[in-house]
Motif scaffolding. Structure first.
Motif, PDB file in Angstrom:
ATOM      1  N   ASN A  22       0.883  -1.100   0.081  1.00  0.00           N
ATOM      2  CA  ASN A  22       0.120  -0.038  -0.195  1.00  0.00           C
ATOM      3  C   ASN A  22       0.945   1.444  -0.066  1.00  0.00           C
ATOM      4  OD1 ASN A  22      -2.332  -1.692   0.308  1.00  0.00           O
ATOM      5  ND2 ASN A  22      -2.343  -1.568   2.314  1.00  0.00           N
ATOM      6  N   GLU A  23       0.433   2.447  -0.618  1.00  0.00           N
ATOM      7  CA  GLU A  23       0.946   3.602  -0.538  1.00  0.00           C
ATOM      8  C   GLU A  23       1.142   4.399   0.849  1.00  0.00           C
ATOM      9  OE1 GLU A  23       2.611   5.197  -2.853  1.00  0.00           O
ATOM     10  OE2 GLU A  23       2.566   3.401  -4.348  1.00  0.00           O
ATOM     11  N   ILE A  24       2.125   4.877   1.301  1.00  0.00           N
ATOM     12  CA  ILE A  24       2.062   5.606   2.345  1.00  0.00           C
ATOM     13  C   ILE A  24       2.682   7.215   1.990  1.00  0.00           C
ATOM     14  CG2 ILE A  24       2.913   5.870   4.839  1.00  0.00           C
ATOM     15  CD1 ILE A  24       3.222   2.851   4.811  1.00  0.00           C
ATOM     16  N   ASP A  25       2.265   8.007   2.425  1.00  0.00           N
ATOM     17  CA  ASP A  25       2.742   9.468   2.253  1.00  0.00           C
ATOM     18  C   ASP A  25       3.936   9.657   2.871  1.00  0.00           C
ATOM     19  OD1 ASP A  25       3.115  12.081   2.082  1.00  0.00           O
ATOM     20  OD2 ASP A  25       1.107  12.596   2.447  1.00  0.00           O
ATOM     21  N   PRO A  26       4.936   9.689   2.298  1.00  0.00           N
ATOM     22  CA  PRO A  26       6.318  10.099   3.089  1.00  0.00           C
ATOM     23  C   PRO A  26       6.614  10.957   4.147  1.00  0.00           C
ATOM     24  CG  PRO A  26       6.803   9.956   0.700  1.00  0.00           C
ATOM     25  CD  PRO A  26       5.208  10.243   0.884  1.00  0.00           C
ATOM     26  N   PHE A 137      10.178  -2.569   9.092  1.00  0.00           N
ATOM     27  CA  PHE A 137       9.312  -2.362   8.023  1.00  0.00           C
ATOM     28  C   PHE A 137       9.966  -1.479   7.161  1.00  0.00           C
ATOM     29  CE2 PHE A 137       5.008  -3.329  10.325  1.00  0.00           C
ATOM     30  CZ  PHE A 137       5.175  -4.811  10.394  1.00  0.00           C
ATOM     31  N   ASN A 138      10.647  -1.757   6.191  1.00  0.00           N
ATOM     32  CA  ASN A 138      11.442  -0.928   5.307  1.00  0.00           C
ATOM     33  C   ASN A 138      10.259   0.177   4.599  1.00  0.00           C
ATOM     34  OD1 ASN A 138      14.219  -0.415   5.062  1.00  0.00           O
ATOM     35  ND2 ASN A 138      13.663  -0.259   2.780  1.00  0.00           N
ATOM     36  N   LEU A 139      10.685   1.345   4.747  1.00  0.00           N
ATOM     37  CA  LEU A 139       9.620   2.655   3.962  1.00  0.00           C
ATOM     38  C   LEU A 139      10.155   3.047   2.698  1.00  0.00           C
ATOM     39  CD1 LEU A 139       9.097   4.327   7.420  1.00  0.00           C
ATOM     40  CD2 LEU A 139       7.664   2.591   6.397  1.00  0.00           C
ATOM     41  N   THR A 140      11.525   3.104   2.533  1.00  0.00           N
ATOM     42  CA  THR A 140      11.989   3.739   1.312  1.00  0.00           C
ATOM     43  C   THR A 140      12.502   2.471   0.318  1.00  0.00           C
ATOM     44  OG1 THR A 140      13.928   3.960   2.765  1.00  0.00           O
ATOM     45  CG2 THR A 140      12.939   6.096   2.155  1.00  0.00           C
ATOM     46  N   ASP A 141      12.520   2.889  -0.693  1.00  0.00           N
ATOM     47  CA  ASP A 141      12.828   1.830  -1.574  1.00  0.00           C
ATOM     48  C   ASP A 141      14.330   1.588  -2.040  1.00  0.00           C
ATOM     49  OD1 ASP A 141      11.868  -0.066  -3.521  1.00  0.00           O
ATOM     50  OD2 ASP A 141      11.710   1.086  -5.225  1.00  0.00           O
ATOM     51  N   ASP A 142      14.862   0.902  -0.994  1.00  0.00           N
ATOM     52  CA  ASP A 142      16.361   0.874  -1.083  1.00  0.00           C
ATOM     53  C   ASP A 142      16.619  -0.460  -1.773  1.00  0.00           C
ATOM     54  OD1 ASP A 142      16.372   3.153   0.469  1.00  0.00           O
ATOM     55  OD2 ASP A 142      15.717   1.969   2.146  1.00  0.00           O
ATOM     56  N   THR A 143      16.660  -0.367  -3.120  1.00  0.00           N
ATOM     57  CA  THR A 143      16.747  -1.593  -3.735  1.00  0.00           C
ATOM     58  C   THR A 143      18.337  -2.087  -3.869  1.00  0.00           C
ATOM     59  OG1 THR A 143      16.997  -0.295  -5.867  1.00  0.00           O
ATOM     60  CG2 THR A 143      14.943  -1.097  -5.249  1.00  0.00           C
ATOM     61  N   THR A 144      18.989  -1.416  -3.604  1.00  0.00           N
ATOM     62  CA  THR A 144      20.528  -1.827  -3.553  1.00  0.00           C
ATOM     63  C   THR A 144      21.110  -2.052  -2.158  1.00  0.00           C
ATOM     64  OG1 THR A 144      21.315   0.348  -3.617  1.00  0.00           O
ATOM     65  CG2 THR A 144      21.206  -0.957  -5.711  1.00  0.00           C
ATOM     66  N   ALA A 166      11.025  -0.646  -0.912  1.00  0.00           N
ATOM     67  CA  ALA A 166       9.838  -0.332   0.059  1.00  0.00           C
ATOM     68  C   ALA A 166       8.867  -1.472   0.230  1.00  0.00           C
ATOM     69  CB  ALA A 166       9.550   0.641  -0.949  1.00  0.00           C
ATOM     70  N   GLY A 167       8.408  -1.492   1.601  1.00  0.00           N
ATOM     71  CA  GLY A 167       7.497  -2.525   1.891  1.00  0.00           C
ATOM     72  C   GLY A 167       7.860  -3.977   2.436  1.00  0.00           C
ATOM     73  N   ALA A 181      22.367  -3.010   8.608  1.00  0.00           N
ATOM     74  CA  ALA A 181      22.031  -2.848   7.418  1.00  0.00           C
ATOM     75  C   ALA A 181      22.967  -2.318   6.578  1.00  0.00           C
ATOM     76  CB  ALA A 181      20.782  -1.940   7.232  1.00  0.00           C
ATOM     77  N   ALA A 182      23.490  -2.786   5.345  1.00  0.00           N
ATOM     78  CA  ALA A 182      24.160  -1.916   4.419  1.00  0.00           C
ATOM     79  C   ALA A 182      23.437  -1.057   3.524  1.00  0.00           C
ATOM     80  CB  ALA A 182      24.979  -3.051   3.508  1.00  0.00           C
ATOM     81  N   HIS A 183      23.681   0.168   3.404  1.00  0.00           N
ATOM     82  CA  HIS A 183      22.667   1.035   2.764  1.00  0.00           C
ATOM     83  C   HIS A 183      23.401   1.707   1.732  1.00  0.00           C
ATOM     84  CE1 HIS A 183      19.623   3.916   1.595  1.00  0.00           C
ATOM     85  NE2 HIS A 183      20.390   4.743   2.431  1.00  0.00           N
ATOM     86  N   TYR A 184      23.425   1.524   0.274  1.00  0.00           N
ATOM     87  CA  TYR A 184      23.985   2.229  -0.799  1.00  0.00           C
ATOM     88  C   TYR A 184      23.084   3.180  -1.227  1.00  0.00           C
ATOM     89  CZ  TYR A 184      27.491  -1.402  -0.375  1.00  0.00           C
ATOM     90  OH  TYR A 184      28.494  -2.401   0.016  1.00  0.00           O
ATOM     91  N   GLY A 185      23.749   4.474  -1.726  1.00  0.00           N
ATOM     92  CA  GLY A 185      22.554   5.164  -2.405  1.00  0.00           C
ATOM     93  C   GLY A 185      23.139   6.550  -1.829  1.00  0.00           C
ATOM     94  N   ALA A 186      22.284   7.631  -2.459  1.00  0.00           N
ATOM     95  CA  ALA A 186      22.772   9.080  -1.892  1.00  0.00           C
ATOM     96  C   ALA A 186      21.839   9.445  -0.941  1.00  0.00           C
ATOM     97  CB  ALA A 186      22.487   9.804  -3.040  1.00  0.00           C
ATOM     98  N   GLU A 187      20.588   8.999  -0.566  1.00  0.00           N
ATOM     99  CA  GLU A 187      19.721   9.384   0.245  1.00  0.00           C
ATOM    100  C   GLU A 187      19.492   8.615   1.689  1.00  0.00           C
ATOM    101  OE1 GLU A 187      18.172  12.190  -0.091  1.00  0.00           O
ATOM    102  OE2 GLU A 187      19.101  12.468  -1.922  1.00  0.00           O
ATOM    103  N   PRO A 188      18.910   8.957   2.861  1.00  0.00           N
ATOM    104  CA  PRO A 188      18.955   8.199   3.767  1.00  0.00           C
ATOM    105  C   PRO A 188      17.888   6.897   3.645  1.00  0.00           C
ATOM    106  CG  PRO A 188      18.690  10.489   4.207  1.00  0.00           C
ATOM    107  CD  PRO A 188      18.555  10.464   2.942  1.00  0.00           C
ATOM    108  N   ARG A 189      18.189   6.062   4.362  1.00  0.00           N
ATOM    109  CA  ARG A 189      17.055   4.820   4.505  1.00  0.00           C
ATOM    110  C   ARG A 189      16.176   5.171   5.701  1.00  0.00           C
ATOM    111  NH1 ARG A 189      17.804   0.231   7.930  1.00  0.00           N
ATOM    112  NH2 ARG A 189      16.327  -1.311   7.553  1.00  0.00           N
ATOM    113  N   TYR A 190      14.832   4.917   5.458  1.00  0.00           N
ATOM    114  CA  TYR A 190      13.970   5.034   6.590  1.00  0.00           C
ATOM    115  C   TYR A 190      13.275   3.554   7.076  1.00  0.00           C
ATOM    116  CZ  TYR A 190      14.865  10.170   6.209  1.00  0.00           C
ATOM    117  OH  TYR A 190      15.190  11.236   6.237  1.00  0.00           O
TER     118      TYR A 190
END
Length: 257
Positions: A22-26, A137-144, A166-167, A181-190
């Protein structure tokens, strides 16, 4: 007597649930109030439930009177901004202790291995009651990005890596398993983290969302795995040497985050 534990977590210490679609407002995780509270990595936390309904993240045993991480008090100013996340944390019907949103800045697999930790979930938990575990519950779409679980902090042969799109939803006995968690990318993970008491309510929730206790590890190339292990060993040895130079010894303690 022992604690009441979930049979679903007995073999591996974790279960992965069906993905939340389901969609959640960020705004539910961006507009809440955060506090500087360090866990594994560069982190902040936004509490939705705390010991006394205040915007702080301390273990319940550090309050007066001290108690175990159960019977958290919802923070009205936070839950009003994050009603969907609050409802998801309450859905199992299990006793909730601390409930927080974590903000994790980007890091590497090597950072993750050095940051592996166990959580002090069950301090002061009365014998014969439910063992406290945590939902993620992962909120952001941290695919890597991926969650790393180990039975032994320094043994890569026991490692499981769980993807974090996400999800993604998992429940982990984080007092048993070393995790980060190993979190790659430029933005934070939530991610929403909830402390739940084990018992029939949580068991029913796991069954409802088809919890599985074994998944294929997120694929990571062998060079990264090997380099990460070497770097973990180097950092652990460097810390031990620095402590020894001050006449101190490394003491393994569980995280209070």
């Amino acid at each position: 007597m022992g604690y009441i534990k979930s049979a679903a977590l007995e073999e591996t210490g974790y279960v992965v649930l069906d993905r939340y679609n389901n969609e959640i407002d960020p705004k539910e995780w961006l507009d809440v109030e955060y506090v500087d509270w360090k866990s594994s990595g560069d982190t902040r936390f936004a509490p939705l439930a705390s010991a006394k309904g205040e915007i702080e993240c301390n273990g319940f045993w550090n309050h007066k009177p001290p108690r175990t991480d159960k019977d958290g008090v919802w923070i009205d100013s936070q839950t009003a901004i994050a009603p969907t996340l609050t409802a998801r944390a309450m859905e199992p019907g299990a006793n909730v202790g601390r409930c927080r949103i974590i903000e994790l800045q980007p890091n590497t697999y090597a950072d993750c291995l050095y940051n592996l930790h166990q959580d002090d979930n069950n301090r002061l938990n009365p014998d014969g009651t439910g063992w406290v575990v945590r939902g993620f519950f992962n909120l952001t779409d941290d695919t890597t990005s991926y969650f790393v679980l180990r039975e032994n902090r320094t043994d890569p042969s026991e490692e499981t890596r769980i993807a974090l799109p996400a999800g993604a939803q998992l429940i982990v006995d984080t007092q048993r398993l070393w995790h980060a968690a190993a979190h790659y990318g430029a933005e934070p993970r939530y991610c929403l983290i909830t402390s739940w008491e084990s018992g029939p309510e949580l068991d029913a929730y796991i069954a409802k969302y088809n919890g599985v206790n074994k998944v294929d590890s997120y694929p990571v190339d062998q060079e990264t795995l090997d380099a990460g292990q070497v770097e973990q060993e180097r950092r652990i040895a460097a810390r031990a040497a620095a402590l020894a130079a001050r006449g101190q010894q490394e003491v393994t303690v569980m995280s209070e985050a």
